[in-house]
Design an enzyme around this catalytic site. Sequence first.
Site, PDB file in Angstrom:
ATOM      1  N   ASP A   8      51.933  60.711  43.599  1.00  0.00           N
ATOM      2  CA  ASP A   8      51.484  59.603  42.771  1.00  0.00           C
ATOM      3  C   ASP A   8      52.633  59.311  41.796  1.00  0.00           C
ATOM      4  O   ASP A   8      53.522  60.154  41.615  1.00  0.00           O
ATOM      5  CB  ASP A   8      50.202  60.037  42.049  1.00  0.00           C
ATOM      6  N   LEU A   9      52.615  58.151  41.187  1.00  0.00           N
ATOM      7  CA  LEU A   9      53.706  57.806  40.265  1.00  0.00           C
ATOM      8  C   LEU A   9      53.316  58.069  38.802  1.00  0.00           C
ATOM      9  O   LEU A   9      53.802  58.991  38.159  1.00  0.00           O
ATOM     10  CB  LEU A   9      54.087  56.338  40.450  1.00  0.00           C
ATOM     11  N   ASP A  10      52.388  57.217  38.324  1.00  0.00           N
ATOM     12  CA  ASP A  10      52.051  57.253  36.896  1.00  0.00           C
ATOM     13  C   ASP A  10      51.383  58.574  36.532  1.00  0.00           C
ATOM     14  O   ASP A  10      50.348  58.925  37.085  1.00  0.00           O
ATOM     15  CB  ASP A  10      51.096  56.102  36.558  1.00  0.00           C
ATOM     16  N   THR A  16      53.885  57.138  32.335  1.00  0.00           N
ATOM     17  CA  THR A  16      53.501  55.747  32.089  1.00  0.00           C
ATOM     18  C   THR A  16      51.995  55.588  31.877  1.00  0.00           C
ATOM     19  O   THR A  16      51.547  54.513  31.478  1.00  0.00           O
ATOM     20  CB  THR A  16      53.881  54.858  33.284  1.00  0.00           C
ATOM     21  N   LYS A  44      43.038  55.969  35.175  1.00  0.00           N
ATOM     22  CA  LYS A  44      44.093  56.685  35.916  1.00  0.00           C
ATOM     23  C   LYS A  44      43.895  56.541  37.420  1.00  0.00           C
ATOM     24  O   LYS A  44      42.830  56.858  37.944  1.00  0.00           O
ATOM     25  CB  LYS A  44      44.078  58.170  35.553  1.00  0.00           C
ATOM     26  N   ARG A  48      44.733  47.682  39.398  1.00  0.00           N
ATOM     27  CA  ARG A  48      44.758  46.843  38.201  1.00  0.00           C
ATOM     28  C   ARG A  48      43.429  46.132  37.988  1.00  0.00           C
ATOM     29  O   ARG A  48      42.852  46.181  36.899  1.00  0.00           O
ATOM     30  CB  ARG A  48      45.906  45.828  38.311  1.00  0.00           C
ATOM     31  N   SER A 113      50.936  55.299  45.339  1.00  0.00           N
ATOM     32  CA  SER A 113      50.538  54.861  44.001  1.00  0.00           C
ATOM     33  C   SER A 113      49.721  53.582  44.073  1.00  0.00           C
ATOM     34  O   SER A 113      49.911  52.755  44.958  1.00  0.00           O
ATOM     35  CB  SER A 113      51.796  54.603  43.161  1.00  0.00           C
ATOM     36  N   ALA A 114      48.818  53.437  43.098  1.00  0.00           N
ATOM     37  CA  ALA A 114      48.046  52.207  43.014  1.00  0.00           C
ATOM     38  C   ALA A 114      48.869  51.075  42.409  1.00  0.00           C
ATOM     39  O   ALA A 114      48.489  49.913  42.459  1.00  0.00           O
ATOM     40  CB  ALA A 114      46.804  52.456  42.160  1.00  0.00           C
ATOM     41  N   LYS A 144      42.188  53.813  45.315  1.00  0.00           N
ATOM     42  CA  LYS A 144      41.608  55.123  45.057  1.00  0.00           C
ATOM     43  C   LYS A 144      40.273  54.917  44.337  1.00  0.00           C
ATOM     44  O   LYS A 144      40.197  53.995  43.538  1.00  0.00           O
ATOM     45  CB  LYS A 144      42.549  55.966  44.176  1.00  0.00           C
ATOM     46  N   GLU A 168      48.760  64.595  42.423  1.00  0.00           N
ATOM     47  CA  GLU A 168      48.010  63.547  41.711  1.00  0.00           C
ATOM     48  C   GLU A 168      47.611  63.968  40.306  1.00  0.00           C
ATOM     49  O   GLU A 168      47.374  65.158  40.075  1.00  0.00           O
ATOM     50  CB  GLU A 168      46.705  63.284  42.482  1.00  0.00           C
ATOM     51  N   ASP A 169      47.484  63.008  39.409  1.00  0.00           N
ATOM     52  CA  ASP A 169      46.971  63.333  38.075  1.00  0.00           C
ATOM     53  C   ASP A 169      45.601  62.714  37.818  1.00  0.00           C
ATOM     54  O   ASP A 169      45.023  62.942  36.761  1.00  0.00           O
ATOM     55  CB  ASP A 169      47.933  62.855  36.984  1.00  0.00           C
TER      56      ASP A 169
END
Length: 976
Positions: A8-10, A16, A44, A48, A113-114, A144, A168-169
């Site tokens: 995952d990114l953020d 971020t 999280k 969007r 990532s979303a 997700k 993942e976070d």
Amino acid sequence: MLKAVIFDLDGILVDTSIFHGRAWRKLVEDLGHQPPADLEERVKGISRMASLKIALGDNARRYTDTELADLAEKKNQVYLSLTRTISPADLYDGVRELFDGLRSAGIKIVLGSASKNAKPILDSLGIASYFDAIADGFAYTHGKPHADVFVTGARMVGADPAECVVVEDAAAGITAALDGGFVAVGMGSHASLKHAHLFVKSLRELSAQRLTDLHARFRSDRWTVVREGIHPSREASLQTIFSIGNGLLGIRGHLSALPLGKSWGAYMAGVFDRIRRPDPNPDAWGPFMQYWGDASLARGEQIEVCILPLPNFLDVRLFLNGQRVDFTQGVVKSFTRRLDLRSGLFTVEALWQSPDGKELRLVERRLADWTDTRRVFVQYELEAMNFSGPVEIDAGIDTAVVFNMDNIPQTPFEVTARYGAGQACMVEVRGKSDGMTVALGSRLTVHDRPETDYNILVEPEALYVHAQADLRQGQLLYVERVVVATSSRGCADPLACVRACLPEAAKLTLGQARIDSTALLHQLWTNSDVLIEGPASDQLAMRFSVFNMLMAASRDDDGVSLGAKGLTGELYRGMVFWDTDLFMMPVLSFTQPAMARNLAMFRVKGLPGARAKARRFGWRGACFPWETAAGDENTEKWLRLLTHQLHVSADVAYALQQYVDASGDMDFYVRHGAELLLDTALFWLSKLEKGENGKWFVPQAGGPDEYHVVCDASAYIHHMAAWNLRAAARAAAYLREHSPEQLSAVLSRIGMTREEAASLEATAAEIDPLRRDDGVLEQCRGFFALREEAADPKKFYPDMQCTQVVKQADVVMLMYLLADQFDDRTVRANFEFYEPRTQHASSLSHGVHGLVAARLGLHEKAGNYMRRSMGMDLHDEMDNAAWGIHMAASGMNYVAVTQGYGGTRFTDGKLHVNPHLPAHWQGLTFRTFAGGALAEVSVSGNGTVSVSNLPVSKAKLTIVLAGKEFTLQPGETRSA
Ligand code: BG6
Ligand code: MG
């Protein structure tokens, strides 16, 4: 093999997530609304547009779709301005090191990532070139917690989900990963990520090696039972293996949303009733029944205790444009069932084309909640693939249920209350004879559609909550359902209890319940898992076997035990036999002492019933029932097994001692265990008679082999009874030393004299061992003179009692249970004598033979027996899995793998380890309690063995390894 790691990114590579949170909060506050307090956590991983709806809450309804799109864009501008300064310095610690390590290990790096801003952010961080594929907010359809993003990412690098790890976070991201069949690492807040396979605080804790090891342990093909397609002829056995449960409830894996006929089956631990059966009609008995039954006692109506089948509380009907979704019509394009042994989640995913061409993807997820065992959660996920239109859902409780066994078309209960209002319906039923009451409540919610109208439909035998919603092509519709089930065993007024619990339960979704259940199950797996480095099918079968015990045994109720079929079927009427003590209980004694204690207490509480049985037949002491529901004897009065299968008393004593030896629970031993050991010993004292050879023998009692039940002097009975007397003597000695007043109390309560107590050892030594010069034990007096025949598994032996054909392990059982009393030569001689004579017509036979063969180093034989035993249900080895899980075989699988292949044996306070790994296994690791210590045993293919006394241990551990003795303090390890 681990092929790819999907990040995952953020919140994983860069911080971020605080910018996302800040941007949403500003947007909502600027609009004059109050953002939810936990906004940052809830958005999280969420796309969007979905995040916007979370941020606005109910206020979202005030805005049109265009306005919502503008607001999302506005938030994104704020977010972008906050992230403008991002540079390589913002990259989280450990990212580059980890990526470099993965690269050199040849493991692909993928983004999942979303975010639609992912690519520019990766550029700003200076790590874009590491990625082999990028699945960002533009790449897939469903956000997700749907698995789409990760499945897409895996596909991009040609990997299967089972070959990938996700990092993942977000709770939604972990759910997505698990749903998709990925191994999941959580990083961030532990509270919301505790269902991940591993939790870390920083990427610095990860390395290519650690991820590879983690993947090897948790890859989904080693934890998930999967079956493709619908197979009408095998449906019943498939419904057995896809059963779910939580120690209170057991629900067969019937297909509720897929009406394929009557396939329901659900049960509650300890909820029984009595049924009337017609005259068993001895005139029609075949040879077996003539041997097992006493015709003179079999006349007249019979009343039998039977587990109560529950109403169908997961009944569902779906309609598209008024047309019933029925998989027997139209075309089922794909159909997959999964049972995830880590969470207990059962999933059916189907793609169906209706007769008029509408394509519907339907996923049903079903979970018996492990944290509150009265609850069952179901989620239906619907996707219209090529149409839009209304869907109607009827979710209710159907009481048109009959006993499923022996073709007895009896309604098991009467309906005492029915009630429906709003989104919920409730039913109460009462067993017709004994009046046990069960109350059920079901509540339906169409997710994300607050405008939905709910009505109650009343039908003669069912009650439904009806709802309607619009399905829009390409969009997912989630329907949540929760059921609460209680009985008069659990509370005084079950219906009131359901009424009180249902609204509370309905605040949760399946996703949340699954997180908590997974976390709870994780605790259990920590000690109960048996890690096999070898074929995935072996690993899966092993875990499936252990899971069957974990899901059937109660964690909080010592008034119930484990039936021969657990809670997965009505065969044997839910009864408990000796298999529970000798085959099932060891899994728990060695890995879950608290659960084993409940089973031991069930037998302790059964002492009054066991005494009553002994009195009924003129014996003393405690004679445990051949079959029981709640502790008392429930065997039909005309079955000879009632009077002749007496070995169960020694088996109960053996299992109880095994629990004490493993757990070191001396409090239980003093307060309860010693009494049971002495009382069963007293039973044997009262049964013993002096034979012509001057030795003691037990008349008219047979061992496990049901082909020779009516016999004198059974080797199994003699050796186990002698063991029982010695165990009782040790118990008396222990009490004399530690609690003399308890010894006096016990002896006077059970009516054993001091002289009898003092004579136990000597009497044991005088019991006829029935041992020939070559060491072979005679199964029972006169056995060697019976007709010799080779055992053919397919053959029917109408006069089996006149032959040497044995139904199942009998003397061979002794070679396993009392291994210390027989040297290798004797074990081999008995195995070689009895194995060719054994028909294995019982599922209790294969595992025991596998275990003994493994100890003898007979690898090929061990492998063959173990393959059958491990496949007893998963491959329906005996063509009868339809009737429910073979719980005994499941339990023995664990014993045979850990004690046969693993070569462990706890005796005289020492853990002996002498492994015999099959050639196609590279390793075997498991934990076992031994004398109150918790040991971890690891065997590798090259013969290295290491034994640890784990740091959490509460006692020291003495081991015997390669012939040498060592004492390990907690935290110490020895290898050889
Ligand atoms: C996820 C974030 O990575 O991306 C969410 O955790 C965010 O908070 C989502 O809403 C979508 O991001 P973006 O950048 O496309 O708005
Ligand atoms: Mg994230």
